[in-house]
Write a protein that holds these residues in place. Structure first.
Motif, mmCIF file in Angstrom:
data_model
loop_
_atom_site.group_PDB
_atom_site.id
_atom_site.type_symbol
_atom_site.label_atom_id
_atom_site.label_comp_id
_atom_site.label_asym_id
_atom_site.label_seq_id
_atom_site.Cartn_x
_atom_site.Cartn_y
_atom_site.Cartn_z
ATOM 1 N N VAL A 24 0.887 -1.164 0.000
ATOM 2 C CA VAL A 24 0.000 0.000 0.000
ATOM 3 C C VAL A 24 0.924 1.211 0.000
ATOM 4 O O VAL A 24 1.741 1.361 0.903
ATOM 5 C CB VAL A 24 -0.929 0.039 1.235
ATOM 6 N N VAL A 25 0.806 2.039 -1.036
ATOM 7 C CA VAL A 25 1.744 3.160 -1.180
ATOM 8 C C VAL A 25 1.032 4.452 -1.575
ATOM 9 O O VAL A 25 -0.052 4.437 -2.148
ATOM 10 C CB VAL A 25 2.839 2.852 -2.231
ATOM 11 N N TRP A 26 1.700 5.562 -1.265
ATOM 12 C CA TRP A 26 1.288 6.866 -1.779
ATOM 13 C C TRP A 26 1.816 6.960 -3.202
ATOM 14 O O TRP A 26 2.932 6.524 -3.477
ATOM 15 C CB TRP A 26 1.893 7.999 -0.956
ATOM 16 N N ASP A 27 1.057 7.538 -4.101
ATOM 17 C CA ASP A 27 1.476 7.639 -5.502
ATOM 18 C C ASP A 27 1.296 9.074 -5.990
ATOM 19 O O ASP A 27 0.190 9.610 -5.989
ATOM 20 C CB ASP A 27 0.640 6.686 -6.348
ATOM 21 N N ASN A 28 2.399 9.695 -6.412
ATOM 22 C CA ASN A 28 2.378 11.090 -6.889
ATOM 23 C C ASN A 28 1.723 11.245 -8.256
ATOM 24 O O ASN A 28 1.284 12.331 -8.609
ATOM 25 C CB ASN A 28 3.802 11.647 -6.990
ATOM 26 N N LYS A 29 1.713 10.193 -9.050
ATOM 27 C CA LYS A 29 1.275 10.317 -10.442
ATOM 28 C C LYS A 29 -0.154 9.855 -10.692
ATOM 29 O O LYS A 29 -0.695 10.116 -11.756
ATOM 30 C CB LYS A 29 2.216 9.513 -11.333
ATOM 31 N N ILE A 30 -0.735 9.179 -9.744
ATOM 32 C CA ILE A 30 -2.033 8.542 -9.954
ATOM 33 C C ILE A 30 -3.117 9.501 -10.450
ATOM 34 O O ILE A 30 -3.824 9.204 -11.381
ATOM 35 C CB ILE A 30 -2.463 7.873 -8.636
ATOM 36 N N HIS A 31 -3.256 10.655 -9.832
ATOM 37 C CA HIS A 31 -4.341 11.584 -10.163
ATOM 38 C C HIS A 31 -4.193 12.113 -11.589
ATOM 39 O O HIS A 31 -5.173 12.220 -12.321
ATOM 40 C CB HIS A 31 -4.357 12.732 -9.151
ATOM 41 N N LEU A 32 -2.984 12.422 -11.965
ATOM 42 C CA LEU A 32 -2.754 13.005 -13.285
ATOM 43 C C LEU A 32 -2.893 11.995 -14.415
ATOM 44 O O LEU A 32 -3.489 12.271 -15.441
ATOM 45 C CB LEU A 32 -1.347 13.622 -13.337
ATOM 46 N N ILE A 33 -2.369 10.802 -14.219
ATOM 47 C CA ILE A 33 -2.341 9.807 -15.286
ATOM 48 C C ILE A 33 -3.662 9.061 -15.422
ATOM 49 O O ILE A 33 -4.206 8.927 -16.497
ATOM 50 C CB ILE A 33 -1.189 8.800 -15.053
ATOM 51 N N ASN A 34 -4.200 8.590 -14.322
ATOM 52 C CA ASN A 34 -5.367 7.717 -14.378
ATOM 53 C C ASN A 34 -6.695 8.407 -14.097
ATOM 54 O O ASN A 34 -7.726 7.765 -14.119
ATOM 55 C CB ASN A 34 -5.191 6.563 -13.376
ATOM 56 N N ASN A 35 -6.642 9.704 -13.800
ATOM 57 C CA ASN A 35 -7.856 10.424 -13.426
ATOM 58 C C ASN A 35 -8.572 9.670 -12.311
ATOM 59 O O ASN A 35 -9.782 9.475 -12.336
ATOM 60 C CB ASN A 35 -8.760 10.633 -14.641
ATOM 61 N N ALA A 36 -7.793 9.207 -11.344
ATOM 62 C CA ALA A 36 -8.317 8.434 -10.223
ATOM 63 C C ALA A 36 -7.650 8.916 -8.945
ATOM 64 O O ALA A 36 -6.643 9.617 -8.998
ATOM 65 C CB ALA A 36 -8.020 6.953 -10.438
ATOM 66 N N LEU A 37 -8.211 8.534 -7.822
ATOM 67 C CA LEU A 37 -7.634 8.907 -6.531
ATOM 68 C C LEU A 37 -6.978 7.719 -5.844
ATOM 69 O O LEU A 37 -6.213 7.872 -4.920
ATOM 70 C CB LEU A 37 -8.726 9.495 -5.632
#
Length: 167
Positions: free
Chosen positions: A69-82
Motif C-alpha cells: 500500500v503506497v502513496w502515488d504522486n502520479k495517480i491523479h494526473l495519469i489515471n484520473n483516479a484517486l
C-alpha cells in the motif's frame, strides 16, 4: 460553471448549483475547512499500510493478503483516479498466489482522515468485488456506513485543493 466543479458534474443539478453558489461567493475554502478542521497524520507508507491492514483485518479477514500500500504522486494526473487497486495471480505448482497492491493519490496525504478511510475502503472492496456494482457498494457501506457521503466529500476535497492552490 467553475472549472473545479468538474469533480461533481455527475451529481444532481441542485447539488451542483448549491456548491457552485458557495464557490462563486468565495466562501468554499473556509466552509470546507470548518467542515473538516483536522487532517490525518498518516504520512509514511508503513503507516498507510498499517492503517489499510487494520481496516482489511476488521472487515475482510478471509480475502487475499495485501502485499503493498503506497502513496502515488502520479495517480491523479495519469489515471484520473484517486486510488488504484491492482492484483497479479501467479501459479506456483498447485497453488495460486495473488499479490494485491493499493496505490493512494498523494494529494490525500493532507486529507481529513474520514476521506482517506473512504478511499482505502473503496480500494479494499476491489479485492473482493472487481466491478462498481451493487455488491461492491454494499461492501463499501459495510466497511464505512457513511461511504456515499464521504465519497461526495472526497470530491469536494478535490475542489477545495484546486481552489486553495489557485490563491
Amino acid at each position: 460553471m467553475h472549472q473545479a466543479l468538474k469533480y461533481i458534474s455527475g451529481y444532481p443539478e441542485q447539488v451542483v448549483a448549491q456548491i457552485s453558489q458557495i464557490v462563486d461567493s468565495g466562501k468554499f475554502v473556509p466552509w470546507f475547512e470548518q467542515r473538516h478542521p483536522s487532517r490525518h497524520q498518516i504520512k509514511s507508507e508503513k503507516a498507510l499500510f498499517d492503517f489499510t491492514l487494520e481496516i482489511k483485518n476488521r472487515y475482510m479477514k478471509k480475502t487475499a493478503p495485501l502485499s503493498k500500500v503506497v502513496w502515488d504522486n502520479k495517480i491523479h494526473l495519469i489515471n484520473n483516479a484517486l486510488g488504484l487497486h491492482s492484483y497479479v495471480s501467479r501459479v506456483h505448482g498447485s497453488k495460486i498466489k495473488t499479490k494485491n497492491e493499493i496505490r493512494i493519490a498523494s494529494v490525500f496525504k493532507d486529507a481529513p482522515e474520514a476521506l482517506l478511510r473512504m478511499l482505502v475502503v473503496h480500494e479494499l472492496a476491489h479485492i473482493k468485488e472487481k466491478q462498481h456494482d451493487k455488491a461492491f457498494y454494499h461492501l463499501c457501506c459495510h466497511m464505512e456506513p457513511h461511504y456515499h457521503q464521504l465519497e461526495f466529500e472526497g470530491r469536494l476535497f478535490m475542489i477545495y485543493l484546486e481552489l486553495n492552490n489557485a490563491k
